[in-house]
Design a protein around this motif. Structure first.
Motif, PDB file in Angstrom:
ATOM      1  N   SER A  87       3.687  -4.812  11.352  1.00  0.00           N
ATOM      2  CA  SER A  87       3.186  -3.644  12.065  1.00  0.00           C
ATOM      3  C   SER A  87       3.276  -2.381  11.214  1.00  0.00           C
ATOM      4  O   SER A  87       3.030  -1.290  11.711  1.00  0.00           O
ATOM      5  N   ARG A  88       3.668  -2.541   9.960  1.00  0.00           N
ATOM      6  CA  ARG A  88       3.784  -1.391   9.071  1.00  0.00           C
ATOM      7  C   ARG A  88       3.030  -1.686   7.762  1.00  0.00           C
ATOM      8  O   ARG A  88       2.897  -2.844   7.358  1.00  0.00           O
ATOM      9  N   VAL A  89       2.580  -0.603   7.156  1.00  0.00           N
ATOM     10  CA  VAL A  89       1.857  -0.691   5.889  1.00  0.00           C
ATOM     11  C   VAL A  89       2.657   0.058   4.840  1.00  0.00           C
ATOM     12  O   VAL A  89       3.056   1.206   5.051  1.00  0.00           O
ATOM     13  N   HIS A  90       2.910  -0.592   3.702  1.00  0.00           N
ATOM     14  CA  HIS A  90       3.651   0.028   2.605  1.00  0.00           C
ATOM     15  C   HIS A  90       2.656   0.521   1.563  1.00  0.00           C
ATOM     16  O   HIS A  90       1.693  -0.173   1.213  1.00  0.00           O
ATOM     17  N   VAL A  91       2.913   1.716   1.054  1.00  0.00           N
ATOM     18  CA  VAL A  91       2.024   2.338   0.072  1.00  0.00           C
ATOM     19  C   VAL A  91       2.738   2.420  -1.266  1.00  0.00           C
ATOM     20  O   VAL A  91       3.854   2.943  -1.354  1.00  0.00           O
ATOM     21  N   PHE A  92       2.052   1.905  -2.306  1.00  0.00           N
ATOM     22  CA  PHE A  92       2.567   2.004  -3.675  1.00  0.00           C
ATOM     23  C   PHE A  92       1.597   2.881  -4.473  1.00  0.00           C
ATOM     24  O   PHE A  92       0.376   2.677  -4.420  1.00  0.00           O
ATOM     25  N   ASP A  93       2.144   3.831  -5.202  1.00  0.00           N
ATOM     26  CA  ASP A  93       1.311   4.752  -5.967  1.00  0.00           C
ATOM     27  C   ASP A  93       0.892   4.163  -7.312  1.00  0.00           C
ATOM     28  O   ASP A  93       0.983   4.814  -8.365  1.00  0.00           O
TER      29      ASP A  93
END
Length: 618
Positions: A87-93
């Motif tokens: 239910s969560r989205v992880h963001v990598f730069d």
């Protein structure tokens, strides 16, 4: 212009071979056999962009991380990572394409609640953070969500052929205002204003009739607009160019007309000279005729005198001897005998001399007239040659003049049409301003959006959809979007009235036209379109299927792919069953999914991923 570009979709799992599709900058085509996971790619992208769930297929078993690489409007690259049931989205730069165990640079929720969610994050990147859309006809508003935008550019196979208009989610009335407001936001680049005070019921009733009448007047004027002419700015630019062109044509027309007038004047002068020469020749011919008769008379007189002289000689009138009159011998003749014969001989000789002198003068005169006639005839011949040259010059100038006159006539007609179109736009603008003022004062028409989309924006959007269909060689009449019913019309027939093949093509044209318009007008748009099965059910009105015969026409499918690759300014991802044309296969990013492991790739997932299982997606 702010837009997002998809880089790759990657599934990774411990001990599993990575499954990945890398998206082309312009066009990506995923085609092939059914049950190979083509539509699963579309659903996975939707899931990574905020959908609540993803229906996994057996081949996805064992994959624990899903990556979606994005290039953001500022040029930076990020990767969204999400678990299959998370239910969560992880963001990598950074660009991540394999299993990752470190902490993400940002953690976002899928839920719309709270400030840290994937929707707010992506909207902020697009410059739409805090933008409002209408929710009802009484002034209610809400924040726009990224899913609202994605609804218009990611089209599933089911929605592609659905009878529901492309803007809406269902045929029910719930939520229609908000969905129409999203399209208005994309076409105008402006959200709904924040309003605190609303008019009371009596005030709304008082203004309702005015707004209804204005709506009818505006719609009537919009129907009179030519959808191919462009918006008001384009029309003004066209008129400016046309006036410059008209000045150029007028200058050319004046120059050619002057040359034509001069040539006609020269031809008239030559015609006068020809008349003078003809008159002189006629006079000379008349004199020669008369002198010829006189010469004949003189010659006849000389012949008669010669006959008289010959007769006198034969009869002895003009020699000595016995008198021919009395028979007297010479010795008996008196002086009077010689006088009579001598006078006759002298008279004949004198008449002959005079006649010969006159004939000699006459012959000199005739010879002089003949010389004059030859000179005049030569001059006339030269003048006739000049007349012929003048006629040729006039004919050549006339041929040059006709197309310029046609251009001038066409320019005048085009100017009249443009001025009429601009007049309609000005009138619509005036009525729209009155309506907007009523709306700004708080009056809201029942059953319609808080404020309509400007006529120019709707007309420009209609042309964008038409351009797409024309580029695909789908021969249809004028296309128009009805912003009050949210239906797409072809002529007088709505999209819902067509078969599912044509409904799919029209839905695809709607999505492509919307992206074309937004990107061309520098409006906000995600920047990409994802179309699942836009052509699989479409059949052309006449049989024109591709074969090995190069003389047969290309199919709509071929033109569809070529248009998206060569003309479309956004990023397109197409999922289809049929093969794209060979030239597109060699230029675009193309994946063929096959159930044969020895032919291209088995599907989205490697051959070893639950290969024997049934695949539920096409």
């Amino acid at each position: 212009m702010p837009s997002i570009r998809l880089l790759h979709l990657t599934f990774a799992g411990s001990g599993r071979e990575r499954a990945q599709v890398v998206f082309g900058e312009k066009l990506t085509v995923i085609y092939g056999a059914s049950d190979t996971g083509k539509s699963f790619v579309t659903e996975a992208i939707d899931y990574m962009l905020g959908a609540r769930k993803l229906d996994l297929i057996p081949e996805a078993e064992g994959y624990s991380q899903i990556f979606l690489g994005l290039s953001l409007p500022d040029g930076s690259v990020i990767t969204l990572m999400r678990g299959p049931q998370a239910s969560r989205v992880h963001v990598f730069d950074e660009d991540v394409r394999d299993l990752v165990y470190r902490a993400p640079d940002l953690d976002l929720s899928v839920s719309a609640r709270g400030s840290k969610n994937i929707s707010r994050y992506l909207l902020e990147k697009l410059g739409l953070e805090g933008t409002l859309i209408a929710t009802n006809d009484t002034g209610g508003t809400k924040l726009v969500g990224f899913r609202d935008l994605l609804h218009l550019c990611l089209i599933s196979e089911t929605r592609m052929v659905s009878k529901v208009p492309p803007v809406l989610r269902s045929t029910g009335t719930s939520g229609q205002t908000a969905l129409k407001s999203v399209l208005k936001l994309l076409l105008t680049g402006q959200g709904e204003p924040v309003t605190d005070a609303r008019p009371n019921a009596a005030q709304r009733r008082l203004q309702k009739g005015k707004i209804g009448l204005l709506d009818e007047l505006i719609l009537d004027l919009q129907r009179q607009l030519d959808p191919h002419r462009g918006n008001e700015g384009e029309l003004a630019a066209q008129l400016h160019r046309l006036l410059a062109h008209q000045d150029t044509v007028a200058t050319s027309l004046r120059e050619i007309t002057l040359r034509h007038t001069a040539a006609a004047g020269r031809r008239a002068d030559v015609a006068i000279m020809l008349g003078q020469y003809d008159q002189r020749l006629a006079e000379i011919d008349d004199l020669l005729g008369r002198f010829g008769l006189l010469r004949s008379q003189y010659e006849s007189d000389l012949a008669r005198l010669a006959m008289v002289s010959e007769a006198g000689n034969l009869l002895g009138y003009f020699r000595t001897g016995a008198c021919v009159f009395c028979g007297a011998d010479p010795e008996h003749q008196t002086a009077e005998h010689d006088q009579e014969t001598t006078a006759l001989h002298a008279a004949v000789a004198a008449e002959d001399g005079k006649t010969r002198h006159l004939l000699s003068d006459l012959r000199l005169t005739i010879d002089d007239l003949q010389i004059q006639r030859e000179g005049v005839a030569g001059q006339r011949e030269n003048c006739a040659a000049q007349a012929e040259q003048a006629d040729l010059e006039i004919a050549r100038i006339t041929e040059e003049l006709l197309p310029v006159e046609n251009l001038a006539s066409e320019a005048m007609a085009a100017r009249s049409r443009l001025e009429k179109e601009l007049g309609l736009h000005n009138r619509i603008q005036e009525l729209q301003e009155v309506r907007d003022q009523l709306v700004a004062d708080g009056a809201v028409p029942g059953g319609r959006p808080t404020s309509s989309i400007p006529a120019g924006a709707v007309a420009a959007f209609d042309r964008a959809v038409e351009r797409a269909l024309h580029a695909w060689h789908v021969q249809l009449r004028s296309v128009s979007y009805d912003q009050y019913t949210a239906e797409l019309f072809v002529g007088d027939r709505g999209r819902v009235g067509h078969g599912k093949g044509m409904r799919a093509v029209l839905h695809a044209a709607f999505a492509v036209g919307l992206a074309d318009y937004c990107l061309g007008e520098e409006r906000i748009h995600p920047g990409f379109i994802i179309l699942d099965s836009p052509l699989v059910t479409y059949r052309q009105p006449v049989a024109a299927r591709r074969t090995d015969d190069e003389n047969l026409p290309d199919s709509v499918s071929d033109y569809f792919y070529r248009d998206l690759f060569h003309r479309f300014t956004g990023q397109a991802i197409i999922v289809e069953n049929t093969d794209p044309p060979a030239d597109i296969t060699g230029e675009a990013q193309v994946y063929m999914f096959s159930r044969d492991p020895d032919d291209h790739r088995f599907g989205f997932f490697p051959v070893g991923a639950a290969r024997g299982s049934d695949v539920s997606e096409s």
